[in-house]
Scaffold this active site. Structure first.
Site, PDB file in Angstrom:
ATOM      1  N   CYS A   1      37.914  40.964  35.072  1.00 43.35           N
ATOM      2  CA  CYS A   1      37.853  39.800  35.967  1.00 43.35           C
ATOM      3  C   CYS A   1      36.488  39.138  35.935  1.00 43.35           C
ATOM      4  O   CYS A   1      36.370  37.941  36.110  1.00 43.35           O
ATOM      5  CB  CYS A   1      38.178  40.246  37.377  1.00 43.35           C
ATOM      6  SG  CYS A   1      37.141  41.609  37.935  1.00 43.35           S
TER       7      CYS A   1
ATOM      8  N   GLU B   1      41.194  30.859  33.751  1.00 49.98           N
ATOM      9  CA  GLU B   1      40.852  32.197  33.266  1.00 49.98           C
ATOM     10  C   GLU B   1      41.693  32.504  32.019  1.00 49.98           C
ATOM     11  O   GLU B   1      42.917  32.460  32.065  1.00 49.98           O
ATOM     12  CB  GLU B   1      41.163  33.214  34.368  1.00 49.98           C
ATOM     13  CG  GLU B   1      40.716  34.614  34.037  1.00 49.98           C
ATOM     14  CD  GLU B   1      41.053  35.591  35.161  1.00 49.98           C
ATOM     15  OE1 GLU B   1      42.159  35.506  35.723  1.00 49.98           O
ATOM     16  OE2 GLU B   1      40.203  36.446  35.459  1.00 49.98           O
TER      17      GLU B   1
ATOM     18  N   GLU C   1      41.250  40.727  45.577  1.00 46.48           N
ATOM     19  CA  GLU C   1      40.246  40.643  44.507  1.00 46.48           C
ATOM     20  C   GLU C   1      40.927  39.948  43.342  1.00 46.48           C
ATOM     21  O   GLU C   1      41.825  40.515  42.723  1.00 46.48           O
ATOM     22  CB  GLU C   1      39.784  42.041  44.086  1.00 46.48           C
ATOM     23  CG  GLU C   1      39.053  42.816  45.156  1.00 46.48           C
ATOM     24  CD  GLU C   1      37.660  42.287  45.444  1.00 46.48           C
ATOM     25  OE1 GLU C   1      37.205  41.353  44.758  1.00 46.48           O
ATOM     26  OE2 GLU C   1      37.036  42.797  46.372  1.00 46.48           O
TER      27      GLU C   1
ATOM     28  N   LYS D   1      51.594  50.707  44.357  1.00 48.63           N
ATOM     29  CA  LYS D   1      52.449  50.275  43.239  1.00 48.63           C
ATOM     30  C   LYS D   1      51.594  50.036  42.014  1.00 48.63           C
ATOM     31  O   LYS D   1      50.623  49.271  42.055  1.00 48.63           O
ATOM     32  CB  LYS D   1      53.192  48.979  43.587  1.00 48.63           C
ATOM     33  CG  LYS D   1      54.214  48.619  42.503  1.00 48.63           C
ATOM     34  CD  LYS D   1      54.833  47.245  42.705  1.00 48.63           C
ATOM     35  CE  LYS D   1      54.095  46.152  41.973  1.00 48.63           C
ATOM     36  NZ  LYS D   1      54.031  46.321  40.513  1.00 48.63           N
TER      37      LYS D   1
END
Ligand code: NAD
Length: 484
Positions: free
Chosen positions: A287, A385, A253, A177
């Site tokens: 990231c 973040e 992850e 997806k």
């Protein structure tokens, strides 16, 4: 090449057919640099997602039984197509999520990944032992069955390749997806998958939001393994769905709040260049970006001045132009989220550079490179973040102090240390709680044969050329009792 002058018509790939959503449903995708519509993208329904999983399940017995060199054949064709269409893929990413074409290499690196995994079939190996008298022992490595791949938007082509190639060569079938914020290059890859000649059902590609299709993949009883890259928030939701359904294997992850630590004896110019490049890459939307920088007091003034000079000099603009190196943020949600962090950052720390959203001036989701100093360690902007071109630079005095600060995070993806003292470097390498530690370099540099993955809330499992195939191979222990 796709003709980019005609409207783009993304479709999904289910059981070998390029299709629209079964209810014809689409969602609009906006170019983040202009806010014009780039395309209408199929929104996979529950029925479409179930159909993709059913097709993958039906294709599994024949695909897993195939001579692996035959599984490699369409993978190698796809590798060549990825390289051939690098510029189209780059353009489609630019008008989906704003990554500048000047930086786009993922058709080439992704092609190399497909080639490497296609040629790694001989590593599907178990072990054997004769340590128990009268018995022989062996382990077999066998595919799980249907593997779901859920992609983030920040580098779709890269993750498409790094996740699906090892799943396919090991004999699994795949339902992938794309992210609702970065679906166009992946939809184009669906067409390339057809050209590459994968048997129907082996490699299915759907588009849509977390709800319904992402959640269905996470909770489906016929999905036996799921690999996800994205936010820690979604990673936890996926893990919950997996636990409530069939305890499918989940590889995660996730996010980061990566520290870079610069000691007095470091090569300062190199540290400035590389830490700036880390937070500037993809407009801060990676990231492993070093979003917290700690500089030792004696060199802090010089470091901050040089860093501001470089970070303030990006070329923002149309990401489809080769001159641009600083694109917009991916969409309005990201833009507003980052601007919220900046407003909060202004209250908790000292704004040294930028801090301005350029939506009104530039008509797209551009944000100036932003630097804060003197921010308390417990401020929201130091803990969460941001995923934007925003960095906090704080000053430290001692090694013990900076280790404590760097590790005081729920994340642990990537840490960097700049020093010329080998003993100090090794003490830091050992002390930092992080899946990756770089000495005298920083992200996005990674070792080509090292594992990648996070400690703590940054994920679970490891990916990489020597590691990803293991994620998609179950272990079977076989015991044979011998007669005298
Ligand atoms: P996200 O979590 O918002 O979305 C990722 C994917 O999950 C999308 O495809 C989305 O549709 C899907 N999704 C959303 N809700 C879902 C649900 N309930 N169930 C199943 N799927 C669902 O992440 P993002 O914003 O696309 O990506 C940015 C994040 O990814 C950042 O946190 C970044 O740090 C992280 N990231 C990590 C790595 C790494 O290797 N560690 C690499 C790149 C990005």
């Amino acid at each position: 090449m796709v003709d980019l002058t005609v409207p783009i018509r993304p479709r999904m790939l289910i059981n070998g057919e390029l299709v629209e959503a079964s209810d014809k449903g689409t969602f609009p995708l906006y170019n983040p640099a202009t806010r014009e519509i780039s395309a209408h993208v199929p929104e996979a329904t529950e029925a479409d997602t179930n159909a993709a999983i059913a097709a993958a399940k039906a294709a599994f017995p024949a695909w897993s039984a195939l001579d692996p060199t035959k599984r490699a054949a369409p993978m190698k064709k796809l590798a060549a197509l990825l390289r051939e269409h690098n510029s189209t893929l780059g353009h489609l990413e630019a008008i989906s999520m704003g990554q500048p074409v000047s930086k786009f290499i993922y058709g080439f690196t992704g092609g190399s990944m497909f080639d490497t995994f296609a040629e790694s079939w001989h590593r599907i190996q178990g072990q054997s032992s004769i340590t128990t008298p009268g018995q022989m022992h062996m382990t077999l490595r066998q595919p799980y069955g249907v593997v779901a791949v859920i992609l983030p938007w920040n580098n779709p082509v890269h993750f498409f390749c790094s996740k699906s190639a090892p799943a396919l060569i090991t004999g699994n079938t795949v339902v992938l997806k794309s992210s609702e914020k970065g679906p166009l290059a992946v939809a184009f890859l669906a067409e390339l998958v057809v050209q590459a000649g994968f048997p129907p059902g082996v490699f299915n590609i759907i588009s849509g939001h977390g709800l319904p299709s992402g959640r269905i993949l996470s909770r489906h009883m016929d999905v036996r393994a799921l690999t996800f890259t994205g936010s820690s928030r979604t990673g936890k939701l996926i893990q919950e769905e997996a636990a409530r359904s069939n305890l499918k294997k989940v590889i995660l992850e996730l996010g980061g709040k990566s520290p870079a630590i610069v000691f007095n004896d470091a090569n300062l110019d190199k540290a400035v260049d590389q830490t700036e490049h880390s937070i500037q890459t993809n407009s801060g939307q990676i990231c492993m970006a070093n979003s917290r920088i700690y500089v030792q007091r004696e060199v802090a003034g010089e470091f901050i001045a040089k860093f501001k000079q470089k970070f303030g000099n990006v070329k923002a603009g149309d990401p489809t132009s080769k001159e641009t190196n600083h694109g917009p943020q991916a969409d309005e949600v990201q833009y507003r989220n980052i601007m919220g962090f900046i407003e909060e950052g202004k209250k908790s720390g000292k704004l040294e550079l930028g801090g301005v959203g350029k939506l009104d001036d530039m008509g797209g989701y551009f944000i100036e490179p932003t630097v804060f100093t003197d921010t308390p360690e417990d401020a929201k902007i130091m803990k969460e973040e941001v995923f934007g071109p925003v960095v906090n630079i704080n000053v430290f005095d001692t090694e013990e102090e900076v280790i404590k600060k760097a590790n005081d995070s729920e994340y642990g993806l990537y840490a960097a240390v700049y020093t010329r003292d080998i003993n100090r470097a090794m003490r830091m390498v050992k002390a930092l709680e992080s899946g990756y530690v770089a000495v005298n370099c920083t992200s996005p540099v990674t070792g080509r044969d090292l594992p990648f993955g996070g400690w703590k809330g940054s994920g679970q499992g490891r990916e990489g050329v020597l590691y990803s195939m293991d994620n998609f191979l179950e272990i079977k222990s076989v015991i044979i009792q011998l007669e005298d």
